[in-house]
Write a protein that holds these residues in place. Structure first.
Motif, PDB file in Angstrom:
ATOM      1  N   GLU A   1       0.858  -1.296   0.133  1.00 49.00           N
ATOM      2  CA  GLU A   1       0.131  -0.044   0.161  1.00 49.00           C
ATOM      3  C   GLU A   1       1.004   1.135   0.120  1.00 49.00           C
ATOM      4  N   ILE A   2       0.315   2.196  -0.716  1.00 52.73           N
ATOM      5  CA  ILE A   2       1.052   3.594  -0.262  1.00 52.73           C
ATOM      6  C   ILE A   2      -0.179   4.626  -0.246  1.00 52.73           C
ATOM      7  N   GLY A   3       0.080   5.600   0.612  1.00 53.53           N
ATOM      8  CA  GLY A   3      -0.936   6.675   0.712  1.00 53.53           C
ATOM      9  C   GLY A   3      -0.499   7.779   1.218  1.00 53.53           C
ATOM     10  N   ALA A   4      -1.249   8.782   1.549  1.00 52.72           N
ATOM     11  CA  ALA A   4      -1.031  10.005   2.000  1.00 52.72           C
ATOM     12  C   ALA A   4      -2.130  10.584   2.779  1.00 52.72           C
ATOM     13  N   LYS A   5      -2.016  11.518   3.921  1.00 56.19           N
ATOM     14  CA  LYS A   5      -3.012  12.004   4.788  1.00 56.19           C
ATOM     15  C   LYS A   5      -2.572  13.618   4.756  1.00 56.19           C
TER      16      LYS A   5
ATOM     17  N   ILE B   1      -5.990   9.055   1.202  1.00 55.18           N
ATOM     18  CA  ILE B   1      -5.949   8.521   0.095  1.00 55.18           C
ATOM     19  C   ILE B   1      -5.001   7.442  -0.119  1.00 55.18           C
ATOM     20  N   ALA B   2      -5.356   6.351  -0.461  1.00 58.71           N
ATOM     21  CA  ALA B   2      -4.287   5.240  -0.538  1.00 58.71           C
ATOM     22  C   ALA B   2      -4.671   4.195  -1.820  1.00 58.71           C
ATOM     23  N   TYR B   3      -3.660   3.867  -2.332  1.00 63.30           N
ATOM     24  CA  TYR B   3      -3.821   2.792  -3.339  1.00 63.30           C
ATOM     25  C   TYR B   3      -2.998   1.438  -2.819  1.00 63.30           C
ATOM     26  N   TYR B   4      -3.734   0.311  -2.942  1.00 62.43           N
ATOM     27  CA  TYR B   4      -3.364  -0.776  -2.412  1.00 62.43           C
ATOM     28  C   TYR B   4      -3.175  -1.987  -3.588  1.00 62.43           C
ATOM     29  N   ASP B   5      -2.410  -3.014  -3.330  1.00 61.35           N
ATOM     30  CA  ASP B   5      -2.197  -3.834  -4.670  1.00 61.35           C
ATOM     31  C   ASP B   5      -1.672  -5.282  -3.691  1.00 61.35           C
ATOM     32  N   ARG B   6      -2.807  -6.175  -3.969  1.00 59.49           N
ATOM     33  CA  ARG B   6      -2.655  -7.492  -3.021  1.00 59.49           C
ATOM     34  C   ARG B   6      -2.642  -8.675  -4.073  1.00 59.49           C
ATOM     35  N   ARG B   7      -1.594  -9.521  -3.719  1.00 57.06           N
ATOM     36  CA  ARG B   7      -1.376 -10.764  -4.442  1.00 57.06           C
ATOM     37  C   ARG B   7      -1.613 -11.535  -3.435  1.00 57.06           C
ATOM     38  N   GLN B   8      -2.827 -12.633  -3.993  1.00 59.36           N
ATOM     39  CA  GLN B   8      -3.355 -13.735  -3.076  1.00 59.36           C
ATOM     40  C   GLN B   8      -3.027 -15.081  -3.871  1.00 59.36           C
ATOM     41  N   LYS B   9      -2.224 -16.163  -2.774  1.00 55.77           N
ATOM     42  CA  LYS B   9      -2.110 -17.475  -3.223  1.00 55.77           C
ATOM     43  C   LYS B   9      -3.385 -18.324  -2.635  1.00 55.77           C
TER      44      LYS B   9
END
Length: 400
Positions: free
Chosen positions: A208-212, A223-231
């Motif tokens: 995740e990368i975000g700012a406040k 605001i935040a952008y998240y990237d999830r890799r699930q097995k």
């Protein structure tokens, strides 16, 4: 409560849900506040007793289900301010969840009693490297009784440009367990789900990368952008047919699932007592059939009035594109309510320093809405269960 299908066949039902919880917390701290310890016990239970009385489709039979779910946990959290710029956190948790499928007249739910137990410990270290740069690293060790134990690391790095703006990056490993129904199977009037006791937990990493930001004296925005890799994602796989019913089994999916999301919240304070919050979340995946019951776009609204001894508020949740087009075999068939808003009322009152009472009215407009749990291949349309209508909750919290 309604069971239905995308072609418009609805089976009205009725039933009872009884839910109760108890939470006890014991806090202690050093005289100089260098360390703090919190010991908490939680216990909750849910009785589900409902039935569907047939429906428009010829040959549809009544079905009913009755079950009792119970959960308890014992958690201890410890914090120690080792130095001015270093804080250590540690904790241990015992968790026990059980499901007991009880006999009912037309019972086709999961029968018998099943349990999930987990023991876990964690350690986290927070470093204020400079006045503006903060680094946090942690590790959690989880030992469930239905799967191999696992070490789950995490870290976060935050930088404050000034008192009004900061940004961060983080990474966290996670593990979610299969449900009792997925592992032990159940039957319906049209389908059979075979037991799959060998299911692995779903595991992955969320980056995740975000700012406040603080805008003036009364506006806060994050605001935040998240990237999830699930097995080892879990999905129902059709094995064939037997006795006029489709036969499925839940299995782990070999190819990793890639989920991406954007989340933002805007908070505005109106004077000393009124706060308004607006939220938005967008979710997408490379294989949306694995997240077909999750909304593509979710909006939230909360308006709260707070005084010294009480607060009242109204909250709304809007979900859009529940039936993801490329997750369904026939995109021309839609749910009766693919997009919806649900509104809730809530309030808390501090009777004195020790007693607080609270009340909630969920789904105040008695909205008929549902998610998409599965595709019914027998009738070639989505099958759904409606979510709870208008309901009321009251509670008391006592501090001693």
């Amino acid at each position: 409560d309604v069971e239905g299908r995308g072609g418009g066949y609805d089976s009205p039902g009725s039933g009872v849900f009884r839910y109760n919880t108890i939470t006890a917390i014991w806090n202690s701290k050093a005289e100089d506040n260098k360390w703090v310890n919190s010991l908490a016990f939680y216990k909750g239970s849910l009785l589900n007793d409902r039935e569907v009385l047939g429906g428009d489709r010829p040959g549809t039979k009544n079905w009913s289900e009755k079950s009792r779910s119970e959960t308890w946990s014992l958690t201890n959290r410890y914090y120690n301010q080792l130095t001015d710029n270093n804080r250590l956190s540690a904790g241990v948790e015992l968790y026990n969840s059980s499901f007991n499928g009880l006999p009912s007249p037309y019972g086709n739910n999961l029968q018998g009693k099943y349990t999930l137990k987990e023991r876990s410990v964690y350690l986290q270290d927070e470093w204020n490297i400079t006045d503006k740069l903060k680094f946090t690293a942690g590790v959690r060790y989880a030992d469930p009784d239905i799967a191999d134990s696992r070490v789950l690391p995490s870290f976060a790095l935050g930088y404050s440009f000034n008192e009004n703006a900061m940004m961060y990056i983080s990474s966290k490993d996670y593990m979610t367990y299969p449900t009792f129904s997925w592992m032990h199977g159940w039957t319906t009037s049209t389908s059979v789900y075979r037991p799959a006791p060998g299911l692995k937990p779903q595991t992955g990493t969320t980056n995740e990368i975000g700012a406040k930001f603080k805008i003036g004296n009364s506006v806060y925005w994050d605001i935040a952008y998240y990237d999830r890799r699930q097995k080892d994602s879990i999905s129902a796989v059709k094995l064939g047919s037997s006795g006029g019913r489709d036969v499925y089994m839940y299995q782990n999916v070999e190819n990793p699932l890639h989920i991406k999301g954007l989340e933002t919240n805007l908070v505005k304070k109106f004077g000393e007592h009124v706060t308004a919050t607006l939220g938005y979340n967008h979710l997408s995946a490379d294989r949306e059939n694995l997240i077909s019951n999750m909304a593509r776009d979710t909006f939230s609204i909360d308006l709260r009035y707070k005084q010294k001894d009480y607060n009242v508020g109204i909250s709304g949740l809007g979900r859009y594109d529940i039936a993801r087009a490329n997750a369904l075999i026939n995109s021309d068939i839609k749910l009766p309510q693919p997009d919806f808003w649900v509104w809730n009322l809530y309030g808390n009152y501090n009777v004195n320093r020790s007693v607080k009472v609270w009340a909630k009215v969920n789904n105040i407009f008695d909205k008929f809405y549902m998610f998409t749990p599965e595709w019914d291949t027998k009738f070639n349309e989505p099958r759904y269960y409606s979510k709870p209508g208008r309901n009321f909750l009251i509670g008391v919290e006592y501090t001693f």
